[in-house]
Design a protein around this motif. Structure first.
Motif, PDB file in Angstrom:
ATOM      1  N   LEU A 244       0.826  -1.202   0.000  1.00  0.00           N
ATOM      2  CA  LEU A 244       0.000   0.000   0.000  1.00  0.00           C
ATOM      3  C   LEU A 244       0.863   1.255   0.000  1.00  0.00           C
ATOM      4  N   CYS A 245       1.935   1.249   0.772  1.00  0.00           N
ATOM      5  CA  CYS A 245       2.844   2.413   0.788  1.00  0.00           C
ATOM      6  C   CYS A 245       3.447   2.676  -0.594  1.00  0.00           C
ATOM      7  N   LEU A 246       3.823   1.613  -1.282  1.00  0.00           N
ATOM      8  CA  LEU A 246       4.519   1.736  -2.560  1.00  0.00           C
ATOM      9  C   LEU A 246       3.577   1.763  -3.751  1.00  0.00           C
ATOM     10  N   GLY A 247       2.278   1.510  -3.523  1.00  0.00           N
ATOM     11  CA  GLY A 247       1.339   1.500  -4.629  1.00  0.00           C
ATOM     12  C   GLY A 247       1.504   0.301  -5.542  1.00  0.00           C
ATOM     13  N   LEU A 248       1.907  -0.852  -4.989  1.00  0.00           N
ATOM     14  CA  LEU A 248       2.068  -2.076  -5.775  1.00  0.00           C
ATOM     15  C   LEU A 248       0.754  -2.859  -5.802  1.00  0.00           C
ATOM     16  N   GLU A 249       0.715  -3.888  -6.608  1.00  0.00           N
ATOM     17  CA  GLU A 249      -0.450  -4.765  -6.620  1.00  0.00           C
ATOM     18  C   GLU A 249      -0.453  -5.656  -5.383  1.00  0.00           C
ATOM     19  N   TRP A 250      -1.655  -5.959  -4.915  1.00  0.00           N
ATOM     20  CA  TRP A 250      -1.825  -6.921  -3.826  1.00  0.00           C
ATOM     21  C   TRP A 250      -2.813  -7.974  -4.306  1.00  0.00           C
ATOM     22  N   LEU A 255      -3.184  -0.974  -6.233  1.00  0.00           N
ATOM     23  CA  LEU A 255      -3.320  -0.116  -5.054  1.00  0.00           C
ATOM     24  C   LEU A 255      -2.815   1.286  -5.362  1.00  0.00           C
ATOM     25  N   THR A 256      -3.455   2.268  -4.763  1.00  0.00           N
ATOM     26  CA  THR A 256      -3.010   3.658  -4.852  1.00  0.00           C
ATOM     27  C   THR A 256      -2.076   3.938  -3.675  1.00  0.00           C
ATOM     28  N   PRO A 257      -0.892   4.516  -3.904  1.00  0.00           N
ATOM     29  CA  PRO A 257       0.037   4.762  -2.791  1.00  0.00           C
ATOM     30  C   PRO A 257      -0.621   5.552  -1.667  1.00  0.00           C
ATOM     31  N   ALA A 258      -0.394   5.115  -0.440  1.00  0.00           N
ATOM     32  CA  ALA A 258      -0.989   5.768   0.732  1.00  0.00           C
ATOM     33  C   ALA A 258      -0.091   5.514   1.935  1.00  0.00           C
ATOM     34  N   ARG A 259      -0.268   6.325   2.964  1.00  0.00           N
ATOM     35  CA  ARG A 259       0.530   6.182   4.190  1.00  0.00           C
ATOM     36  C   ARG A 259      -0.067   5.134   5.115  1.00  0.00           C
ATOM     37  N   VAL A 260       0.813   4.456   5.847  1.00  0.00           N
ATOM     38  CA  VAL A 260       0.410   3.399   6.774  1.00  0.00           C
ATOM     39  C   VAL A 260       1.113   3.626   8.103  1.00  0.00           C
ATOM     40  N   PHE A 318       0.595  12.438  11.196  1.00  0.00           N
ATOM     41  CA  PHE A 318       1.238  11.726  10.089  1.00  0.00           C
ATOM     42  C   PHE A 318       0.262  11.526   8.930  1.00  0.00           C
ATOM     43  N   GLY A 319      -1.031  11.349   9.236  1.00  0.00           N
ATOM     44  CA  GLY A 319      -2.059  11.248   8.212  1.00  0.00           C
ATOM     45  C   GLY A 319      -2.102   9.931   7.472  1.00  0.00           C
ATOM     46  N   PRO A 320      -2.200   8.786   8.160  1.00  0.00           N
ATOM     47  CA  PRO A 320      -2.222   7.498   7.444  1.00  0.00           C
ATOM     48  C   PRO A 320      -3.602   7.198   6.865  1.00  0.00           C
ATOM     49  N   ALA A 321      -3.627   6.366   5.823  1.00  0.00           N
ATOM     50  CA  ALA A 321      -4.886   5.848   5.289  1.00  0.00           C
ATOM     51  C   ALA A 321      -5.231   4.511   5.936  1.00  0.00           C
ATOM     52  N   LEU A 322      -4.221   3.836   6.495  1.00  0.00           N
ATOM     53  CA  LEU A 322      -4.422   2.549   7.163  1.00  0.00           C
ATOM     54  C   LEU A 322      -3.601   2.531   8.440  1.00  0.00           C
ATOM     55  N   VAL A 323      -4.224   2.072   9.528  1.00  0.00           N
ATOM     56  CA  VAL A 323      -3.533   1.900  10.812  1.00  0.00           C
ATOM     57  C   VAL A 323      -3.632   0.427  11.193  1.00  0.00           C
ATOM     58  N   VAL A 324      -2.478  -0.239  11.331  1.00  0.00           N
ATOM     59  CA  VAL A 324      -2.426  -1.658  11.691  1.00  0.00           C
ATOM     60  C   VAL A 324      -2.150  -1.763  13.186  1.00  0.00           C
ATOM     61  N   GLY A 359      -8.842  11.388   9.700  1.00  0.00           N
ATOM     62  CA  GLY A 359      -9.563  11.785   8.503  1.00  0.00           C
ATOM     63  C   GLY A 359     -10.203  10.645   7.744  1.00  0.00           C
ATOM     64  N   GLY A 360     -10.612   9.599   8.458  1.00  0.00           N
ATOM     65  CA  GLY A 360     -11.276   8.485   7.794  1.00  0.00           C
ATOM     66  C   GLY A 360     -10.353   7.349   7.414  1.00  0.00           C
TER      67      GLY A 360
END
Length: 547
Positions: A244-250, A255-260, A318-324, A359-360
């Motif tokens: 997800l960070c790198l915008g690679l396929e999963w 995937l669109t690059p996003a912060r984690v 930091f503004g992540p799109a995903l929090v693990v 922010g969602g």
């Protein structure tokens, strides 16, 4: 009270920031100093870090005037922060002890309150025009103070009320007591309880929902990843995070690059870092490739604790799109029972607050399944009920099968296999390798999808054939009925044709479709009948072939 004592950040209960204020006030320059001293700049940087609220309140009211009236600035101003500006003088050169450039760089919204005004009751703020010219992106709003009450120039609404030192001391003590009691009820303010909002359908009050993992995880949702011990949960979570960070396929999904942000509750330090380095090495990347998009919180904090509140603020900045969250058990408060509904609901509220502050963002919680052998998580059923997405991992040898056991907002289903391998990594002493997962869609899942698609195509073909046969039968029956009726000189109505066809076992819809088709191609002609009825006759009599 000197002007120096007025340069302080008030309206905060942050003990760290209060300590910074008390320490750095000793280094604040006098009003005739042209440049602020370094401690002031250091204090401002600390203020920006500790308080992300973009609204800053600045008072340019002379200190001696406040002192003469026996007033002090309130410690609470509707959730905003109040800062006094030392060195802003009514005439002559203007020296600022607060850095406009820093606020402009951080996109701060500055509200300036003045006591003096011109003939049109516009607040007089010396040097404001120069500030706006130098920092056009800084939003500065001016307000006019009126006697004991500070009021907004346009609405005449009170901004807040200045109080005597004794009044402020009493109110502060009462506010501290109320805050302490509220913290106890809400597990030290870590709940993230939402403020009710009224809106119409379609009116957007939150960021639009988007697919982080297409068909699997949506933004602003609660996801779980369950699996037995050593099932590869952390390896899967790191693989998903890095992609997800790198915008690679999963698993074949773009995937669109996003912060984690990754909250490490167990297996932190080198044990976690070597896993990330192993994944990067196995996939041809370095730490620099993910430095700006991958945040590690290590060690993390129990969900809902006092430390959790500070963690949420740092992660939100930091503004992540995903929090693990790895794992749920490691993020319990000491002594909490994971089987208690009250514990589950408290932690779920805190996670909701984390998603809102980010922010969602979506949250992905790693956990263990129950002892019954199903795909539900261990502990209170409130967790499983609240989850929007539940993933389940099973390991067999070097392969880990990941399946979707619950989807609230997306089509159910989904199954993938991940191959795992030991990847050597240097620089960690006795730790020389780590397990890495590589996502590959399962062959049997692909074959099953192809079989399902072929079966669906076959079903649609059969349905089309049946519909065509029914339509042809209806056409033949209608032509016969209209021909017989025309021979008797009594063109039938549409209702009579539908009733007659129904008597021969033909449904209403094929009859309607056949009538429309026969009229469109010119076989039938419509005639007006009594009371608006439509009558049908043959456009031309059938031609009989000579023998």
């Amino acid at each position: 009270m000197s002007e120096r004592s007025l340069l302080s950040l008030v309206g905060t209960t942050d003990p760290v920031q209060d300590a910074i204020d008390r320490k750095d006030q000793e280094g604040i320059p006098d009003s005739d100093t042209a440049e602020p001293a370094e401690p002031t700049r250091a204090r401002t940087d600390a203020m920006m870090t500790a308080h992300p609220d973009p609204r800053i309140w600045v008072s340019v009211i002379p200190a001696d005037e406040l002192d003469r009236r026996g007033l002090t600035l309130p410690t609470s101003c509707r959730g905003t922060k109040v800062v006094t500006a030392e060195g802003m003088q009514a005439g002559g050169d203007v020296t600022y002890a607060f850095p406009w450039a820093t606020w402009a760089r951080h996109g701060r919204e500055v509200h300036v309150v003045a006591w003096d005004c011109d003939d049109e009751f516009v607040p007089v703020v010396p040097g404001l025009d120069e500030v706006r010219a130098q920092h056009p992106n800084l939003e500065v709003t001016t307000h006019l103070a009126d006697g004991h009450t500070w009021r907004d120039l346009n609405t005449d609404a009170p901004l807040f009320v200045a109080r005597t030192a004794h009044e402020e001391k009493v109110r502060a003590k009462s506010a501290d007591y109320r805050a302490t009691e509220e913290a106890k009820r809400n597990r030290e303010s870590g709940l993230g309880l939402a403020v009710p909002r009224l809106r119409r359908v379609g009116e957007r009050t939150r960021p639009p929902t988007r697919a982080l993992i297409p068909g699997v995880i949506l933004s602003d949702t609660d996801a779980e990843l369950l699996g037995e011990n050593n099932a590869g949960k952390t390896a899967l979570a790191i693989d998903l995070s890095m992609r997800l960070c790198l915008g690679l396929e999963w698993a074949g999904k773009p995937l669109t690059p996003a912060r984690v942000a990754y909250l490490v509750g167990e297996g932190g330090g080198d044990l976690f870092d070597i896993r990330v380095d192993a994944w990067l090495a196995a996939n041809g990347f370095t730490r620099d490739d993910v430095a700006d998009r991958f945040l590690v919180v290590d060690p993390s904090a129990p969900i809902g604790s006092t430390a959790w509140r500070g963690l949420v603020e740092g992660v939100a900045e930091f503004g992540p799109a995903l929090v693990v969250i790895d794992t749920r058990t490691a993020h319990l408060m000491p002594g909490d029972d994971e089987n208690a509904v009250s514990v589950a609901t408290t932690m779920l509220h805190a996670l909701k607050g984390l998603r809102d502050r980010c922010g969602g963002a979506a949250t992905l919680m790693l956990h263990h399944p129950n002892r019954a052998g199903g795909t539900d998580g261990r502990g209170s059923g409130a967790w499983d009920n609240a989850a929007d997405t539940r993933l389940f991992a099973r390991r067999k040898g070097a392969e880990v099968t990941l399946s979707v056991s619950k989807q609230r907002h997306l089509p159910a289903g989904g199954k993938w296999t991940f191959t795992t391998a030991e990847v050597p990594v240097a620089g960690y002493g006795d730790l020389t390798s780590a397990v890495v997962a590589t996502s590959v869609q399962a062959a049997e899942d692909k074959a099953q999808s192809e079989r399902a698609a072929a079966k669906e195509a076959e079903r649609e073909a059969r349905a089309e054939e049946m519909a065509a046969a029914k339509l042809e039968t209806a056409r033949a029956v209608l032509v016969r009925l209209v021909t017989d009726a025309n021979a008797k000189g009594a063109p039938p109505s549409g209702r009579a044709l539908i009733a007659a066809a129904k008597g021969e076992g033909i449904a209403r819809q094929p009859v309607r479709s056949a009538l429309a088709q026969l009229c469109a191609e010119g076989t039938f002609r419509k005639l007006p009948g009594d009371r608006g009825a439509e009558l049908y006759e043959l456009a031309q009599a059938p031609v009989e072939c000579a023998e």
